[in-house]
Design a protein around this motif. Structure first.
Motif, mmCIF file in Angstrom:
data_model
loop_
_atom_site.group_PDB
_atom_site.id
_atom_site.type_symbol
_atom_site.label_atom_id
_atom_site.label_comp_id
_atom_site.label_asym_id
_atom_site.label_seq_id
_atom_site.Cartn_x
_atom_site.Cartn_y
_atom_site.Cartn_z
ATOM 1 N N TYR A 162 0.819 -1.223 0.000
ATOM 2 C CA TYR A 162 0.000 0.000 0.000
ATOM 3 C C TYR A 162 0.846 1.265 0.000
ATOM 4 C CZ TYR A 162 -3.865 -3.061 1.482
ATOM 5 O OH TYR A 162 -4.817 -4.030 1.566
ATOM 6 N N ASN A 163 2.020 1.236 -0.644
ATOM 7 C CA ASN A 163 2.865 2.435 -0.526
ATOM 8 C C ASN A 163 2.220 3.679 -1.128
ATOM 9 O OD1 ASN A 163 4.077 2.711 -3.384
ATOM 10 N ND2 ASN A 163 4.541 0.582 -2.883
ATOM 11 N N GLU A 164 1.505 3.519 -2.244
ATOM 12 C CA GLU A 164 0.916 4.711 -2.866
ATOM 13 C C GLU A 164 -0.199 5.302 -2.007
ATOM 14 O OE1 GLU A 164 0.852 5.001 -7.117
ATOM 15 O OE2 GLU A 164 -1.257 5.588 -7.061
ATOM 16 N N ILE A 165 -1.026 4.427 -1.433
ATOM 17 C CA ILE A 165 -2.097 4.915 -0.560
ATOM 18 C C ILE A 165 -1.492 5.585 0.677
ATOM 19 C CG2 ILE A 165 -4.047 4.213 0.889
ATOM 20 C CD1 ILE A 165 -4.670 2.003 -1.090
ATOM 21 N N SER A 166 -0.480 4.953 1.254
ATOM 22 C CA SER A 166 0.157 5.513 2.456
ATOM 23 C C SER A 166 0.728 6.901 2.181
ATOM 24 C CB SER A 166 1.289 4.592 2.936
ATOM 25 O OG SER A 166 0.842 3.275 3.129
ATOM 26 N N VAL A 167 1.448 7.026 1.065
ATOM 27 C CA VAL A 167 2.086 8.307 0.756
ATOM 28 C C VAL A 167 1.023 9.363 0.449
ATOM 29 C CG1 VAL A 167 3.722 9.488 -0.745
ATOM 30 C CG2 VAL A 167 4.197 7.160 -0.002
ATOM 31 N N SER A 168 -0.076 8.943 -0.166
ATOM 32 C CA SER A 168 -1.145 9.901 -0.465
ATOM 33 C C SER A 168 -1.818 10.380 0.825
ATOM 34 C CB SER A 168 -2.190 9.258 -1.386
ATOM 35 O OG SER A 168 -1.586 8.839 -2.593
ATOM 36 N N ILE A 169 -2.014 9.484 1.778
ATOM 37 C CA ILE A 169 -2.567 9.882 3.079
ATOM 38 C C ILE A 169 -1.625 10.892 3.743
ATOM 39 C CG2 ILE A 169 -3.015 9.071 5.443
ATOM 40 C CD1 ILE A 169 -4.140 6.496 4.264
ATOM 41 N N SER A 170 -0.330 10.583 3.667
ATOM 42 C CA SER A 170 0.671 11.480 4.221
ATOM 43 C C SER A 170 0.604 12.854 3.554
ATOM 44 C CB SER A 170 2.045 10.836 4.030
ATOM 45 O OG SER A 170 3.060 11.760 4.219
ATOM 46 N N CYS A 171 0.358 12.858 2.259
ATOM 47 C CA CYS A 171 0.226 14.118 1.521
ATOM 48 C C CYS A 171 -0.991 14.896 2.010
ATOM 49 C CB CYS A 171 0.131 13.835 0.029
ATOM 50 S SG CYS A 171 -0.152 15.315 -0.957
ATOM 51 N N GLY A 172 -2.079 14.190 2.353
ATOM 52 C CA GLY A 172 -3.262 14.856 2.900
ATOM 53 C C GLY A 172 -2.939 15.577 4.199
ATOM 54 N N ILE A 173 -2.155 14.935 5.039
ATOM 55 C CA ILE A 173 -1.761 15.562 6.307
ATOM 56 C C ILE A 173 -0.809 16.733 6.046
ATOM 57 C CG2 ILE A 173 -0.586 15.132 8.521
ATOM 58 C CD1 ILE A 173 -1.762 12.276 8.420
ATOM 59 N N LEU A 174 0.048 16.582 5.031
ATOM 60 C CA LEU A 174 0.942 17.683 4.631
ATOM 61 C C LEU A 174 0.134 18.901 4.184
ATOM 62 C CD1 LEU A 174 3.924 18.567 3.953
ATOM 63 C CD2 LEU A 174 3.531 17.667 1.668
ATOM 64 N N LEU A 175 -0.894 18.674 3.383
ATOM 65 C CA LEU A 175 -1.733 19.786 2.909
ATOM 66 C C LEU A 175 -2.411 20.489 4.085
ATOM 67 C CD1 LEU A 175 -3.471 18.220 -0.257
ATOM 68 C CD2 LEU A 175 -1.500 19.767 -0.185
ATOM 69 N N ALA A 176 -2.870 19.696 5.055
ATOM 70 C CA ALA A 176 -3.506 20.285 6.248
ATOM 71 C C ALA A 176 -2.490 21.128 7.018
ATOM 72 C CB ALA A 176 -4.073 19.177 7.124
ATOM 73 N N ALA A 177 -1.267 20.603 7.155
ATOM 74 C CA ALA A 177 -0.228 21.319 7.910
ATOM 75 C C ALA A 177 0.170 22.614 7.210
ATOM 76 C CB ALA A 177 0.992 20.417 8.100
ATOM 77 N N LEU A 178 0.227 22.597 5.882
ATOM 78 C CA LEU A 178 0.562 23.808 5.126
ATOM 79 C C LEU A 178 -0.536 24.859 5.302
ATOM 80 C CD1 LEU A 178 1.917 22.259 1.785
ATOM 81 C CD2 LEU A 178 3.242 23.612 3.437
ATOM 82 N N GLN A 179 -1.777 24.417 5.163
ATOM 83 C CA GLN A 179 -2.907 25.337 5.296
ATOM 84 C C GLN A 179 -2.916 25.962 6.691
ATOM 85 O OE1 GLN A 179 -4.830 26.420 3.089
ATOM 86 N NE2 GLN A 179 -6.442 27.429 4.279
ATOM 87 N N ASN A 180 -2.553 25.173 7.672
ATOM 88 C CA ASN A 180 -2.564 25.615 9.070
ATOM 89 C C ASN A 180 -1.587 26.756 9.328
ATOM 90 O OD1 ASN A 180 -3.182 25.277 11.974
ATOM 91 N ND2 ASN A 180 -1.048 24.600 12.078
#
Lengths: 295, 295
Positions: A218-236
């Motif tokens: 599941y590396n692609e799903i994992s990295v995409s989830i991580s990207c979602g958290i990255l987007l939240a952190a940037l917006q924050n």
């Protein structure tokens, strides 16, 4: 010989049948091939580089890896009590509303300011992305943060060159007519302008100490989830980006950035403050009742 | 006839060649097939249901869809100014540190409390997940929230039955010996206990008003990013979950929940407060310098 010559018409008939059969088969094969070819032509956006076994088969973990929290290694790990902060219902409602409003302000922004951004903030934001869950706790991500102007420009050249090929192949004659309009699409000025480019690589497999490969489920799903958290952190922190998936640029960018063969480029995010005159298309999001079903 | 009978040996030889060629070809075909079979056997975790064209080819958007913010439809959309809140550098550092700490507290938790959780909070959290970017702004996600005890139990039965098959097939004889230990793995009590199960479906294609299918580019990546934002939103209100990808249960769960054929189950998240005696394995995360490279 008389017997043999008597057999001749039978042999001839047999030969005809066999040759006919062969012709039919080879026709079928070429039909399949040409269907595949035309399919490839219809799908010029396919990025061969991103394909790997673990993704094309949507691989899950063996055994208990099916639950990401449950890698085999955990069998040997001590369990420790877990008690995160508990909020009152009122506070939960307030917090969920505040976080919704913050996230709902997020937009993909292509007009970035060249103003410098504190490095510590970028490091913290990427550290945050690294808290994502991953299949069997493999943490299969590498975040390459590019601030060197020369490297950013090389990335831009690679991306724009591929984008131009993409447009040419897709648009054919239309490309020539619409050149001026298209330029605004395949020219990616933000790749030079943004103070940081974050290139997110998925590690399709790991290397064990004994040199053997270890599948990253599941590396692609994992990295995409991580990207979602990255987007939240940037917006924050008030930074903006645009989630892009540069088509067919992966191998060149991987070599440019000296990343190993087990890493494949999944996303490229230019990061910075929005330009003073930044605009976004006036898109609407679906209502919550259109994305949620209660049972 | 003499001419024909003279030809007989030639015809015989030709026939032998053709038959030999046919045999070779059919052998090659069966070799390919058996190689595929043995590969399938080595990869029992492959979830056939999750495979669709747009994922197995890692499809990108045509033309400008390559940038997710840039769907073709946007050409027709008005652009509006975008000015998100701007924070001081000091404030950015503080906010990024606070958010890192909050996210770093997140753990995958399998011991959930049956205590009820306010529905409004769940709705708000899912609304937040829906703010994720998606390929060509297709928003290809459906969040099915299950609180009905009977449906939760049916989901548990489906998941546990498949999990048992998974374990049996994988473990062979070892399964019999280790049954007691394994039961703790394929028994998913949290599926009954958690006040909510969130089943996240990816929409592999959309249906246009004229009934035609519309490809949802990058739907799996988009939905996974959305899941990352969902995890952040849950953590922000003190709720816990475990990111699970139930293997081979997709079709049955889709039918149970009456979801249409264009939706495929990507993840199942039990959601609630942690149990009072919840524990987690004592995992460590990589350091930021091990996931980040600066250029």
């Amino acid at each position: 010989m008389a017997l043999l010559s008597g057999l001749t018409p039978v042999l001839l008939a047999l030969l005809c049948l066999v040759v006919g059969f062969l012709l039919l088969r080879s026709q079928e094969t070429s039909k399949t091939t040409s269907r595949k070819d035309s399919k490839d032509k219809e799908r010029p956006w396919v990025d061969q580089d991103l394909q790997d076994d673990s993704e094309t088969t949507t691989a899950g973990g063996g055994g208990e890896d099916d639950d990401w929290a449950d890698p085999a290694e955990e069998e040997d790990l001590a369990h420790v009590p877990y008690a995160p902060p508990r909020y009152s219902e009122e506070s939960m409602l307030q917090r969920s509303t505040d976080f919704y409003r913050l996230m709902n302000q997020r937009r993909s922004v292509r007009f970035l300011s060249p103003e410098p951004v504190p490095r510590d903030v970028i490091d913290r934001v990427i550290h945050t992305a690294g808290t994502a869950p991953s299949g069997a706790h493999t943490e299969p991500w590498t975040f390459v943060v590019v601030s060197d102007p020369e490297t950013k420009h090389r990335i831009r050249l690679i991306v724009e060159e591929e984008e131009e090929v993409n447009y040419r192949q897709r648009m054919g004659d239309k490309w020539v007519q619409d050149l001026a309009r298209l330029r605004t699409n395949w020219i990616k000025e933000y790749l030079d302008v943004a103070p940081y480019l974050i290139l997110i690589f998925k590690q399709t497999y790991g290397i064990l100490p004994n040199g053997k490969k270890k599948t990253h489920y599941y590396n692609e799903i994992s990295v995409s989830i991580s990207c979602g958290i990255l987007l939240a952190a940037l917006q924050n922190v008030g930074l903006v980006t645009v989630t892009s998936t540069p088509l067919n640029c992966g191998p060149q960018l991987r070599l440019l950035l000296n990343r190993p063969a087990n890493e494949k480029l999944l996303m490229l995010l230019p990061v910075g403050y929005p330009a003073a005159d930044a605009t976004v298309p006036d898109l609407k999001r679906k209502k919550v009742e259109d994305i949620m079903v209660h049972v």
